[in-house]
Design an enzyme around this catalytic site. Sequence first.
Site, PDB file in Angstrom:
ATOM      1  N   LYS A  58      -5.223  -3.928  -6.827  1.00  0.00           N
ATOM      2  CA  LYS A  58      -4.774  -2.751  -6.724  1.00  0.00           C
ATOM      3  C   LYS A  58      -4.698  -1.866  -7.865  1.00  0.00           C
ATOM      4  CE  LYS A  58      -2.322  -4.574  -2.561  1.00  0.00           C
ATOM      5  NZ  LYS A  58      -1.237  -5.330  -2.140  1.00  0.00           N
ATOM      6  N   GLN A 102       4.716  -7.250  -4.045  1.00  0.00           N
ATOM      7  CA  GLN A 102       3.308  -7.843  -3.521  1.00  0.00           C
ATOM      8  C   GLN A 102       4.375  -9.021  -2.830  1.00  0.00           C
ATOM      9  OE1 GLN A 102       0.172  -7.261  -3.407  1.00  0.00           O
ATOM     10  NE2 GLN A 102       0.280  -8.946  -1.950  1.00  0.00           N
ATOM     11  N   ASP A 125       4.315   1.452   0.893  1.00  0.00           N
ATOM     12  CA  ASP A 125       3.614   0.421   1.577  1.00  0.00           C
ATOM     13  C   ASP A 125       4.202   0.756   3.217  1.00  0.00           C
ATOM     14  OD1 ASP A 125       2.021  -1.392   0.924  1.00  0.00           O
ATOM     15  OD2 ASP A 125       3.534  -2.843  -0.039  1.00  0.00           O
TER      16      ASP A 125
END
Length: 290
Positions: A58, A102, A125
């Site tokens: 990422k 994460q 997200d």
Amino acid sequence: MDTTETINIIDGKARALEVREALKIEVDKLKAEDKITPGLAVVLVGEDPASAVYVRNKSKACEKAGIESFKHTLSAETAEDELLALIDELNKDSRIDGILVQLPLPGHIDEDKVIEAITPEKDVDGFHPFNVGKLMTGKPVFESCTPLGIMDLIASTGIELKGKDAVVIGRSNIVGKPMAMMLLAEHATVTIVHSRTQNLPEKVRGADVIVAAVGIANFVKGDWVKEGAVVIDVGINRLDDGTLTGDVDFAEVSQKASAITPVPGGVGPMTIAMLLKNTVKSAKRRIAKK
Ligand code: NDP
């Protein structure tokens, strides 16, 4: 018979590259004209090797698109309060447009509490209940990256979703449920099936579009699939020999499907591309508020 020419494989890697290149142009423009650099904070707690790889990928993808990434690596013993304090700081940091924590987090940390601590304005997200609710009411702000990437791949096949029957296999908060909402928003008739569903293959057989997000290697068989269906394989399963495979029996299903995503190289690359897309969207919202 060599069937490779007749299989319509949806190339997620190539499509993700296109999306990322287009984003790079947008980011360059934001830098030149609006004097802002989109920023993404990526928080990793603990040493899970798979999570470390995802975070590295990422950050690298951000760099390539010209997005500034702010990486925070915390030890597995980090207290929940400490993580929440960091998120509070990132919420207030004007250089940061997106915050990604994460998952999974170590067991002593409440994931829901952490997701809810991220301001919905930076929840790229799309996991915050505010953003989930917005999706549900048909007014999405930030949408979960994996299903968002899948919608792009489905669109790339040229199929018109309006009036089609779609079956989503799996009902997780990050894939199955938002996927179903997005397909519904495009006027598909959506069925969600899961581990308690009876006669599951029968329900899949009627579908024009199948999205498999189960986490079981080769779960979807060729005789569950209607001739000409579009099949999206979200699963990432590591076999004993170390190879990756999806939730769909590719050899069998590719003989029936009009289009199918491979694993790897299908949905996976799109997830990161959509994360970058959401970050750039957030940066533009920052400008609009100035
Ligand atoms: P979850 O484990 O959260 O959900 C799996 C879903 O599958 C559940 O709803 C479960 O049903 C259902 N399920 C499990 N077993 C069966 C069964 N025997 N029959 C029918 N349904 C079943 O997984 P995720 O949604 O997070 O991920 C699914 C897969 O996608 C995984 O392989 C994951 O690695 C992959 N993934 C890939 C991403 C990418 O970028 N390519 C991103 C995210 C995930 P129930 O709810 O009843 O338990």
